[in-house]
Enzyme design. Sequence first.
Site, PDB file in Angstrom:
ATOM      1  N   ASN A   5      46.547  27.769 -74.156  1.00 29.22           N
ATOM      2  CA  ASN A   5      46.409  26.131 -73.757  1.00 29.22           C
ATOM      3  C   ASN A   5      44.822  26.141 -73.556  1.00 29.22           C
ATOM      4  O   ASN A   5      44.140  26.574 -72.898  1.00 29.22           O
ATOM      5  CB  ASN A   5      46.806  25.993 -72.195  1.00 29.22           C
ATOM      6  CG  ASN A   5      46.411  24.620 -71.822  1.00 29.22           C
ATOM      7  OD1 ASN A   5      46.090  23.978 -72.255  1.00 29.22           O
ATOM      8  ND2 ASN A   5      46.874  24.525 -70.340  1.00 29.22           N
ATOM      9  N   LYS A   7      43.260  23.548 -73.194  1.00 31.78           N
ATOM     10  CA  LYS A   7      42.989  22.327 -72.367  1.00 31.78           C
ATOM     11  C   LYS A   7      42.032  21.370 -73.225  1.00 31.78           C
ATOM     12  O   LYS A   7      41.929  21.136 -74.319  1.00 31.78           O
ATOM     13  CB  LYS A   7      42.267  22.904 -71.057  1.00 31.78           C
ATOM     14  CG  LYS A   7      43.085  24.057 -70.712  1.00 31.78           C
ATOM     15  CD  LYS A   7      42.646  24.385 -69.185  1.00 31.78           C
ATOM     16  CE  LYS A   7      43.649  25.400 -68.700  1.00 31.78           C
ATOM     17  NZ  LYS A   7      43.322  26.096 -67.165  1.00 31.78           N
ATOM     18  N   HIS A  91      51.774  20.798 -66.321  1.00 34.10           N
ATOM     19  CA  HIS A  91      50.711  21.862 -66.166  1.00 34.10           C
ATOM     20  C   HIS A  91      49.958  21.455 -64.815  1.00 34.10           C
ATOM     21  O   HIS A  91      50.172  20.233 -64.396  1.00 34.10           O
ATOM     22  CB  HIS A  91      49.634  22.060 -67.304  1.00 34.10           C
ATOM     23  CG  HIS A  91      48.723  23.031 -66.862  1.00 34.10           C
ATOM     24  ND1 HIS A  91      47.669  22.908 -66.316  1.00 34.10           N
ATOM     25  CD2 HIS A  91      48.555  24.180 -67.493  1.00 34.10           C
ATOM     26  CE1 HIS A  91      46.792  24.024 -66.000  1.00 34.10           C
ATOM     27  NE2 HIS A  91      47.409  24.894 -67.096  1.00 34.10           N
ATOM     28  N   GLU A  93      47.146  21.199 -63.920  1.00 33.14           N
ATOM     29  CA  GLU A  93      46.077  20.156 -64.001  1.00 33.14           C
ATOM     30  C   GLU A  93      46.548  18.902 -63.910  1.00 33.14           C
ATOM     31  O   GLU A  93      45.765  17.777 -63.470  1.00 33.14           O
ATOM     32  CB  GLU A  93      45.057  20.807 -64.838  1.00 33.14           C
ATOM     33  CG  GLU A  93      44.250  21.934 -64.519  1.00 33.14           C
ATOM     34  CD  GLU A  93      43.846  22.722 -65.662  1.00 33.14           C
ATOM     35  OE1 GLU A  93      43.988  22.352 -66.919  1.00 33.14           O
ATOM     36  OE2 GLU A  93      43.633  23.946 -65.555  1.00 33.14           O
ATOM     37  N   GLU A 163      52.506  29.572 -63.040  1.00 34.10           N
ATOM     38  CA  GLU A 163      50.988  29.719 -63.094  1.00 34.10           C
ATOM     39  C   GLU A 163      50.707  29.153 -61.684  1.00 34.10           C
ATOM     40  O   GLU A 163      50.694  27.959 -61.130  1.00 34.10           O
ATOM     41  CB  GLU A 163      50.322  28.227 -63.912  1.00 34.10           C
ATOM     42  CG  GLU A 163      50.927  28.647 -65.347  1.00 34.10           C
ATOM     43  CD  GLU A 163      49.796  27.956 -66.234  1.00 34.10           C
ATOM     44  OE1 GLU A 163      49.407  28.973 -67.387  1.00 34.10           O
ATOM     45  OE2 GLU A 163      49.140  26.994 -66.039  1.00 34.10           O
ATOM     46  N   GLY A 169      41.934  29.723 -64.019  1.00 34.19           N
ATOM     47  CA  GLY A 169      40.514  29.353 -64.302  1.00 34.19           C
ATOM     48  C   GLY A 169      39.471  30.037 -63.099  1.00 34.19           C
ATOM     49  O   GLY A 169      38.363  29.631 -62.933  1.00 34.19           O
ATOM     50  N   SER A 208      44.289  33.246 -65.370  1.00 30.60           N
ATOM     51  CA  SER A 208      43.383  34.146 -65.584  1.00 30.60           C
ATOM     52  C   SER A 208      43.558  35.590 -66.190  1.00 30.60           C
ATOM     53  O   SER A 208      43.288  36.679 -65.964  1.00 30.60           O
ATOM     54  CB  SER A 208      42.817  34.794 -64.121  1.00 30.60           C
ATOM     55  OG  SER A 208      42.003  33.573 -63.513  1.00 30.60           O
TER      56      SER A 208
HETATM   57  P1  13P Z   1      43.059  30.422 -67.290  1.00 35.48           P
HETATM   58  O1  13P Z   1      43.470  31.481 -68.094  1.00 35.48           O
HETATM   59  O2  13P Z   1      41.733  29.858 -67.767  1.00 35.48           O
HETATM   60  O3  13P Z   1      43.032  30.806 -66.049  1.00 35.48           O
HETATM   61  O4  13P Z   1      44.059  29.265 -67.417  1.00 35.48           O
HETATM   62  C1  13P Z   1      45.330  29.474 -67.346  1.00 35.48           C
HETATM   63  C2  13P Z   1      46.053  28.079 -67.644  1.00 35.48           C
HETATM   64  O5  13P Z   1      46.029  27.252 -66.967  1.00 35.48           O
HETATM   65  C3  13P Z   1      46.892  28.263 -68.717  1.00 35.48           C
HETATM   66  O6  13P Z   1      47.751  27.133 -69.023  1.00 35.48           O
END
Ligand code: 13P
Length: 244
Positions: A5, A7, A91, A93, A163, A169, A208
């Site tokens: 992903n 982002k 997601h 976010e 997740e 992150g 992560s």
């Molecule tokens: P990170 O791997 O940067 O922690 O992000 C995970 C994520 O949100 C994947 O959709």
Amino acid sequence: MMAGNWKMYKTPAETKAFFDKFVPLVASSSHCEIVICPSFVNLETAIAATSGTNVGIGAQNLYWAKEGAFTGEISGPMIKSTGASYVIVGHSERRQFFGETDATVLKRTIAALEAALTPIVCVGELLAERESGSTAAVLSRQFQDGIAGLTDEQFSKIIIAYEPVWAIGTGKVATPEMAADAHRMIRAEIQSKFGAAAQSTRILYGGSVKPDNIKGLMAQPEIDGGLVGGASLDPVSFASLVNF
Ligand code: 13P
């Protein structure tokens, strides 16, 4: 499945540069499905760069109407028309910053399926929810309100990603045991609503995931792959996750 992903990162030129390096690194990998989900403006570049390869492409969100006066939104058929095959839905976010709810997750998932896209539906608890001991209740609510409304046939086509929001992150990965526990909770929800599909549904772990922790996570039979943010932006690091 190992899915990236991206982002809100990368331009079309950076997208092309990524695939120029990445595609040869995974060309002989047939043990997992490989997917990258770039931003909408990079979909066409990503599709062109991966045509005829073993790398699939997905979007990161979609709106549930097919078309209409919805300024700024993008529909399932529009995503499908680029040649993409997957779409991330719900997601954290999107839930945290853009008002996504379990109800809209369900609408978007159905819209993705109607457009013949494979939805990767995300669930996961906040840090405060984990600390207050409500992880199971949160996962259950997200499942019941965001996923259980699918028909058996619709459900058989989705992929779920667990997740934990506190691990995204932050560099704080859930321990393999914590992740596997949460996956078991989700599988129990699936079992009670969709029966045997609980065994065949792929549940990815996200939060992560990095080359140095992939081994422990993938050692858990409950974990069927990864949804990777930061470490999917670099072709060498994402290839090493795919090739693990
Ligand atoms: P990170 O791997 O940067 O922690 O992000 C995970 C994520 O949100 C994947 O959709």
